[in-house]
Design a protein around this motif. Structure first.
Motif, PDB file in Angstrom:
ATOM      1  N   LEU A 199       0.771  -1.209   0.006  1.00  9.61           N
ATOM      2  CA  LEU A 199      -0.063  -0.147   0.089  1.00  9.61           C
ATOM      3  C   LEU A 199       0.931   1.231   0.028  1.00  9.61           C
ATOM      4  CD1 LEU A 199      -3.044  -0.976   2.708  1.00  9.61           C
ATOM      5  CD2 LEU A 199      -2.632  -1.312   0.238  1.00  9.61           C
ATOM      6  N   THR A 200       0.966   1.832  -1.103  1.00  8.52           N
ATOM      7  CA  THR A 200       2.078   2.844  -1.177  1.00  8.52           C
ATOM      8  C   THR A 200       1.288   4.318  -1.594  1.00  8.52           C
ATOM      9  OG1 THR A 200       3.883   3.758  -2.547  1.00  8.52           O
ATOM     10  CG2 THR A 200       2.614   2.253  -3.634  1.00  8.52           C
ATOM     11  N   PRO A 201       2.006   5.363  -1.189  1.00 15.27           N
ATOM     12  CA  PRO A 201       1.584   6.744  -1.546  1.00 15.27           C
ATOM     13  C   PRO A 201       1.900   6.682  -3.125  1.00 15.27           C
ATOM     14  CG  PRO A 201       3.048   6.929   0.339  1.00 15.27           C
ATOM     15  CD  PRO A 201       3.038   5.573  -0.185  1.00 15.27           C
ATOM     16  N   ALA A 202       1.082   7.540  -3.906  1.00 15.63           N
ATOM     17  CA  ALA A 202       1.236   7.643  -5.166  1.00 15.63           C
ATOM     18  C   ALA A 202       2.520   7.943  -5.719  1.00 15.63           C
ATOM     19  CB  ALA A 202       0.161   8.344  -5.987  1.00 15.63           C
ATOM     20  N   GLU A 203       3.312   8.908  -4.984  1.00 12.67           N
ATOM     21  CA  GLU A 203       4.621   9.473  -5.422  1.00 12.67           C
ATOM     22  C   GLU A 203       5.711   8.321  -5.091  1.00 12.67           C
ATOM     23  OE1 GLU A 203       2.866  10.633  -3.007  1.00 12.67           O
ATOM     24  OE2 GLU A 203       4.295  11.404  -1.223  1.00 12.67           O
TER      25      GLU A 203
END
Ligand SMILES: NC(=O)C1=CN([C@@H]2O[C@H](COP(=O)(O)OP(=O)(O)OC[C@H]3O[C@@H](n4cnc5c(N)ncnc54)[C@H](OP(=O)(O)O)[C@@H]3O)[C@@H](O)[C@H]2O)[C@@H](O)CC1
Ligand SMILES: [K+]
Length: 510
Positions: free
Chosen positions: A277-281
């Motif tokens: 689960l990652t931040p978009a950047e």
């Protein structure tokens, strides 16, 4: 004897009392103890001049028995006493009277030309730091080149914490081996006690397992013998999601490696599907590295909640903390995870993020969630528990306070459950103290949790696999190696290198 149980000094005294109340003579317990020490000494060392140094209590009494047994086996034995002969009481006095050799007051010269020293100064009755003639005697023992066999514990070591009560060379005996009775004590396994005790042998003195259980003891050495039967096994009817799904929350674009280590750990320990689960950047960084691990964008707690809800129907665990960042964003993601049905494993930044508001976290945790702090993170979240004497009690208190499983990491990792059970881990090599190693551990625990083990079992097995993987790799270990060492550990544990056991299980008839 239960080979895994560990008894505190008080629990050992309770066991002794129950045994005596049940009809075993206290002198018989001491006789068995001293006999066990003598047989151990005569098994491990060739016949040689031996000095037994006896203290004022029952540890000294054991020493007199050992001296008698070894003398009657023809060993050249000298006994030196610390304290006054006329001050001996009870069984210690009885055993001193039954010894038919010379007993001299301790002085340094008594150690001249000896080949073995038996330390019978203090055991579980140590009540304060050593000083005066006792401190000098211990200093002289440590200066002497002869190996030391400690009776019960190296004198000066706290049985319950593994700590040394005093300071300097005369504070504690450095033993080559120790012989203890009925069960190990925490001090044999917690550092520095583990290093000071040498190899520890446990002698049966006739106390039953029922008596052990009646003491209420709940501390064990972490070992597959305790949880191996609960380890998940792939089944012919399974699919990737039924084998358990793990989600790992990633930090920003410059902090992605730790989450990947956890993800790979979860995958290798057997989770069927692992999602980052990652931040978009940070997604492009992960995309450049990940293959079997899936990617899903989660910029904030709402996205984490959505990801959890989408997978609600499958067994699932969430790892959050490795390089996640300290602060409100991480706190909110943790709370989202704790509201979901997923098992939650909190490490590193997720723990530190609650240092100023521990109650917010504690009231949301469930008893099978797992926290994996190292000493620094532990002290930030549990300042009161960190002040307690010894790692075992600290972890136990913290687990009750948080209402979750606490894995207090280190060379002697302690795993504690809110119901009071605790394990001390002993298989971790020092090479595990390397960057990223803890992230892999969080992934191992999550992978096992997602496959259905409960929080305490998953934490115990995860910590053990981590140690075993470290041992398999040996020197030169880096954290990246740890997940990939799991198959070798599994092969040994399940004996899958034996061809006849390596057949694919046939479907059961129904
Ligand atoms: N429990 C069991 O089932 C069995 C137990 N067995 C054996 O008994 C041992 C426990 O015996 P224990 O209770 O007599 O205590 P022990 O360690 O001999 O020392 C107490 C004496 O030392 C003294 N003292 C303490 N610290 C001191 C210091 N720094 N400097 C100076 N003095 C100090 C203390 O004095 P006090 O504190 O009262 O002033 C007291 O006089 C146990 O380890 C095992 O070996 C076995 O026989 C089999 C069954
Ligand atoms: K001792």
């Amino acid at each position: 004897m239960n080979p895994f149980i560990i008894l505190s000094a008080n629990e050992m005294r309770a066991a002794e009392k129950l045994a005596i109340d049940g009809g075993i003579a206290s002198a018989a317990l001491m006789e068995k103890a001293g006999e066990g020490v003598a047989h151990h000494a005569m098994r491990f060392w060739s016949k040689r001049p031996t000095v037994v140094i006896c203290g004022p209590g029952n540890n000294g009494g054991d020493g007199f028995v050992a001296a008698r047994v070894m003398k009657s086996a023809g060993w050249p034995i000298r006994v030196a006493l610390l304290g006054k002969r006329e001050s001996l009481t009870g069984n210690a006095k009885l055993m001193a009277d039954l010894f038919d050799g010379d007993v001299v007051p301790f002085e340094k010269a008594v150690l001249n030309n000896c080949g073995l020293i038996i330390d019978a100064i203090f055991g579980t009755g140590l009540s304060r730091a050593t000083e005066g003639e006792i401190k000098s005697a211990i200093g002289a023992i440590n200066d002497n080149p002869a190996p030391v066999l400690a009776i019960d514990l190296p004198s000066g070591l706290d049985a319950d914490t593994g700590a040394v009560l005093g300071e300097g060379s005369g504070a504690v005996v450095h033993a080559r081996r120790s012989v203890t009775f009925h069960a190990k004590k925490p001090g044999h396994l917690l550092f520095p006690g583990r290093a000071l005790s040498g190899a520890v042998d446990v002698v049966d003195i006739g106390i039953s397992d029922q008596i052990t259980a009646a003491t209420g003891a709940q501390t064990y050495t972490n070992h597959p013998g305790l949880w191996g039967g609960l380890l998940p096994q792939p089944h012919w009817g399974g699919h990737k999601y039924s084998r358990g799904s793990v989600m790992v929350v990633s930090g920003g674009p410059l902090n992605t490696g730790a989450a990947r280590l956890a993800a790979r750990g979860a995958l290798r320990i057997g989770a069927g599907a692992v999602t980052m689960l990652t931040p978009a950047e940070a997604a492009p960084v992960h995309a450049a590295h990940l293959t079997a691990v899936m990617l899903r964008i989660a910029n904030n707690d709402e996205d984490v909640a959505k990801a959890m809800a989408a997978s609600e129907h499958m067994p699932m665990a969430l790892v959050i903390g490795p390089a996640a960042g300290v602060g409100e964003g991480t706190r909110a993601k943790v709370m989202a995870g704790l509201k979901s049905k997923a098992a939650v494993i909190l490490d590193a930044d997720a723990i530190t993020s609650f240092a100023d508001q521990p109650q917010t976290l504690f009231s949301a945790l469930r008893p099978t969630d797992v926290l994996t702090p190292h000493g620094g993170e532990f002290a930030r979240l549990f300042p009161e528990a960190a002040k307690l004497d010894g790692k075992l009690e600290a972890a136990r208190r913290a687990s009750k306070e948080a209402n979750a499983v606490v894995v207090l990491k280190g060379a002697d990792t302690v795993i504690a459950a809110p119901d009071g059970r605790a394990l001390i881990n002993t298989n971790a090599p020092p090479t595990l103290a390397t960057a990223g190693s803890g992230d892999v551990l969080a992934g191992f625990i999550a992978g096992l949790r997602a496959q259905g083990m409960d929080g305490f079992g998953a934490a115990a097995a995860g910590v053990w696999f981590h140690g075993a993987a470290g041992q398999t790799i040996g020197d030169g270990l880096i954290a990246e190696d740890l997940p990939d060492a799991v198959p070798a550990v599994m092969r040994i544990l399940f004996q899958k290198d034996q061809p006849e056991k390596n057949q694919a299980a046939a479907p059961e008839a129904n």
